[in-house]
Every structure is written in structure tokens, then in C-alpha cells.
Design a protein around this motif. Structure first.
Motif, short mmCIF file in Angstrom:
data_model
loop_
_atom_site.label_atom_id
_atom_site.label_comp_id
_atom_site.label_asym_id
_atom_site.label_seq_id
_atom_site.Cartn_x
_atom_site.Cartn_y
_atom_site.Cartn_z
N GLY A 51 -9.48 5.35 -10.66
CA GLY A 51 -8.96 6.30 -11.64
C GLY A 51 -7.49 6.57 -11.44
O GLY A 51 -6.82 7.12 -12.33
N ARG A 52 -6.97 6.18 -10.27
CA ARG A 52 -5.55 6.37 -9.94
C ARG A 52 -5.04 5.13 -9.21
O ARG A 52 -5.81 4.40 -8.61
CB ARG A 52 -5.36 7.60 -9.03
N ASP A 53 -3.73 4.95 -9.25
CA ASP A 53 -3.12 3.86 -8.50
C ASP A 53 -3.38 4.05 -7.01
O ASP A 53 -3.48 5.19 -6.53
CB ASP A 53 -1.61 3.82 -8.73
N LEU A 54 -3.48 2.94 -6.30
CA LEU A 54 -3.70 2.98 -4.85
C LEU A 54 -2.87 1.87 -4.24
O LEU A 54 -3.13 0.69 -4.46
CB LEU A 54 -5.18 2.79 -4.53
N GLN A 55 -1.88 2.24 -3.45
CA GLN A 55 -1.04 1.23 -2.85
C GLN A 55 -0.30 1.80 -1.64
O GLN A 55 -0.24 3.00 -1.45
CB GLN A 55 -0.03 0.68 -3.86
N GLY A 56 0.18 0.89 -0.82
CA GLY A 56 0.93 1.29 0.36
C GLY A 56 0.29 0.81 1.64
O GLY A 56 -0.93 0.63 1.71
N PRO A 57 1.11 0.62 2.67
CA PRO A 57 0.59 0.10 3.95
C PRO A 57 -0.22 1.10 4.74
O PRO A 57 -0.92 0.72 5.68
CB PRO A 57 1.87 -0.27 4.70
N ASN A 58 -0.16 2.38 4.37
CA ASN A 58 -0.84 3.42 5.14
C ASN A 58 -2.00 4.05 4.39
O ASN A 58 -2.40 5.18 4.70
CB ASN A 58 0.17 4.50 5.55
N VAL A 59 -2.55 3.33 3.41
CA VAL A 59 -3.72 3.85 2.68
C VAL A 59 -4.83 4.15 3.68
O VAL A 59 -5.16 3.34 4.55
CB VAL A 59 -4.21 2.82 1.64
N ASP A 60 -5.42 5.35 3.57
CA ASP A 60 -6.51 5.74 4.45
C ASP A 60 -7.72 6.16 3.63
O ASP A 60 -7.71 6.07 2.39
CB ASP A 60 -6.07 6.87 5.40
N HIS A 66 -9.83 9.51 -3.09
CA HIS A 66 -9.14 10.26 -4.15
C HIS A 66 -8.82 9.36 -5.34
O HIS A 66 -8.81 9.82 -6.49
CB HIS A 66 -7.86 10.88 -3.59
N ALA A 67 -8.57 8.08 -5.08
CA ALA A 67 -8.20 7.15 -6.15
C ALA A 67 -9.41 6.68 -6.95
O ALA A 67 -9.25 6.21 -8.08
CB ALA A 67 -7.48 5.95 -5.57
N LEU A 68 -10.60 6.81 -6.40
CA LEU A 68 -11.79 6.28 -7.06
C LEU A 68 -12.24 7.15 -8.23
O LEU A 68 -12.20 8.37 -8.18
CB LEU A 68 -12.94 6.17 -6.06
N SER A 69 -12.70 6.47 -9.28
CA SER A 69 -13.25 7.16 -10.43
C SER A 69 -14.75 6.97 -10.52
O SER A 69 -15.51 7.92 -10.66
CB SER A 69 -12.57 6.65 -11.70
N ARG A 153 -3.71 -4.95 2.34
CA ARG A 153 -3.38 -6.38 2.22
C ARG A 153 -2.43 -6.62 1.06
O ARG A 153 -1.42 -7.34 1.20
CB ARG A 153 -4.66 -7.19 2.03
N LEU A 154 -2.72 -6.01 -0.08
CA LEU A 154 -1.86 -6.19 -1.25
C LEU A 154 -0.48 -5.59 -1.02
O LEU A 154 0.52 -6.12 -1.52
CB LEU A 154 -2.51 -5.56 -2.48
N SER A 155 -0.42 -4.50 -0.27
CA SER A 155 0.88 -3.89 0.03
C SER A 155 1.79 -4.88 0.76
O SER A 155 2.99 -4.94 0.51
CB SER A 155 0.68 -2.64 0.90
N GLY A 156 1.18 -5.66 1.65
CA GLY A 156 1.96 -6.67 2.36
C GLY A 156 2.50 -7.75 1.45
O GLY A 156 3.45 -8.46 1.81
N LEU A 157 1.91 -7.88 0.25
CA LEU A 157 2.38 -8.85 -0.74
C LEU A 157 3.28 -8.21 -1.79
O LEU A 157 3.69 -8.86 -2.76
CB LEU A 157 1.17 -9.49 -1.43
N GLY A 158 3.55 -6.90 -1.59
CA GLY A 158 4.45 -6.19 -2.50
C GLY A 158 3.81 -5.69 -3.78
O GLY A 158 4.51 -5.35 -4.74
N VAL A 159 2.48 -5.62 -3.81
CA VAL A 159 1.78 -5.13 -5.00
C VAL A 159 0.73 -4.11 -4.57
O VAL A 159 0.53 -3.85 -3.39
CB VAL A 159 1.12 -6.27 -5.79
N GLY A 160 0.04 -3.54 -5.56
CA GLY A 160 -1.00 -2.56 -5.25
C GLY A 160 -2.06 -2.55 -6.32
O GLY A 160 -2.01 -3.32 -7.29
N LEU A 161 -3.05 -1.70 -6.14
CA LEU A 161 -4.12 -1.53 -7.11
C LEU A 161 -3.71 -0.49 -8.15
O LEU A 161 -3.03 0.48 -7.81
CB LEU A 161 -5.40 -1.11 -6.40
N LYS A 162 -4.16 -0.69 -9.38
CA LYS A 162 -3.77 0.19 -10.47
C LYS A 162 -4.99 0.92 -11.05
O LYS A 162 -6.12 0.44 -10.94
CB LYS A 162 -3.11 -0.62 -11.60
#
Length: 199
Positions: A51-60, A66-69, A153-162
Motif C-alpha cells: 500500500g506504500r513504497d518500501l525501499q532502502g538498505p535499512n528496511v526492517d 507498515h507498507a503492506l496493504s 536487495r533492490l536497494s543495492g541495485l538503486g531501486v525499491g518496491l512501489k
């Protein structure tokens, strides 16, 4: 590739991920023709819609929750051009988009904070006969951990989940051969069932 069962079956020793394209995703009850595929197998998974963007190397874990819908059951049909015995190795898995061919999704329901998805048992039946089962904890100990792993993993590639993205946590059992003329279903206690007809 987030469960030991799938890693052992395919000859890899770490998780892997691929990309879901719009034309791969089918609703429950859909039919699939064997002639469209090469060497297909099927596996049951727990899936999430963001339901929300989720990105970054420190996602916990709190950030992931919180990002899940919504949450749902899915049948992923995997296929590969590299081998017939499914000992494909990590390099071929990456090259083959983690062997993802189709995904059949169940009804997506709002996630309840009280649900323990790690304890949710998925049962796979073929023509009404149970042939495989596994709990959510088969995926990295908790299916939420697969979401965290993917975001990092995606953060290391410079992208994230939307927001709106679908994420499959991974198979809770070793994959099963897909055979023409059968009906495959996955059920669990709290999530709506998913059915695939194979022609």
C-alpha cells in the motif's frame, strides 16, 4: 528461492528473485495450457500487495508491515529453458528471471496485525487429493522476512518496491510437476483458496 526446500531442489544456496510482469498474473480459477510452457512445475506461496513504497538498505520488520496493504495465497508456475531436472544453479536462475512463468493469485484481503503468517499452513491439492503442505515459516523463518530481504536487495541495485506492487514470499514446499488435465488448488485457514486448471 527463499525456502530450503526450493534451494535444495534447484541446487542453490541463497535466495534469488525475479520480476512479475502484468501478463504473468492470472486470477484464481484461470486455465493454463501446457503447450504454452516447456517444463512447468507449481508451488504454493503467500503473497503481499504493498500500500506504500518500501525501499532502502535499512528496511526492517515494522517498516515492512507498515507498507503492506493486503495478503493473499498464490500458485506460482515456474518454468525453465535450461534443464529438465531442475538442478539449474544460481546463475541460470538469475538469467531465467527466477524461472517465473505465471502466477495465479487468490482474493487479496486486508492484513490483520494479529495474524501469524509464519504459522499459516498451506495445503496443495491436485484433483482434490492433498499432495504437499508447508507453513509460512518455511520461507526464511517468516514470510515477512522475504519482503525485507527483497527490499534490501533492490536497494543495492538503486531501486525499491512501489505502492501496488505484488511480492511473492516464496514456496513453502518443493515444487511439483504440473500435468495437463488436472486442477491444482492451494488452501489455508485464514486466506481465500486459489485454483488453477491445467489443459
Amino acid at each position: 528461492m527463499t525456502s530450503k526446500a526450493m534451494q535444495q531442489q534447484m541446487g542453490v544456496d541463497e535466495p534469488d528473485s525475479g520480476v512479475l510482469l502484468d501478463d504473468m498474473v492470472l486470477p484464481s480459477g484461470s486455465g493454463l495450457l501446457m503447450r504454452e510452457l516447456m517444463n512447468p512445475r507449481v508451488e504454493a506461496e503467500i503473497g503481499f500487495r504493498l500500500g506504500r513504497d518500501l525501499q532502502g538498505p535499512n528496511v526492517d520488520a515494522p517498516a515492512a508491515r507498515h507498507a503492506l496493504s493486503e495478503v493473499f495465497l498464490a500458485l506460482e508456475v515456474i518454468d525453465t529453458r535450461f534443464t529438465e531436472n531442475w538442478r539449474i544453479g544460481l546463475a541460470n536462475s538469475i538469467a531465467d528471471n527466477a524461472s517465473c512463468a505465471r502466477v495465479v493469485t487468490g482474493a487479496m484481503v486486508p492484513i490483520d496485525p494479529g495474524w501469524v503468517l509464519g504459522a499459516e499452513e498451506l495445503v496443495v491439492s491436485v484433483d482434490g487429493v492433498a499432495v504437499a503442505r508447508g507453513e509460512g515459516r518455511a520461507v526464511l523463518g517468516d514470510p515477512f522476512k522475504a519482503l525485507i530481504w527483497l527490499a534490501r536487495r533492490l536497494s543495492g541495485l538503486g531501486v525499491g518496491l512501489k505502492a501496488g506492487d505484488l511480492v511473492l514470499a516464496g514456496a513453502v514446499h518443493a515444487s511439483l510437476p504440473l500435468e495437463a488435465g488436472t486442477e491444482v488448488q492451494v488452501t489455508s485457514v485464514i486466506l481465500p483458496a486459489v485454483t488453477l486448471r491445467v489443459g
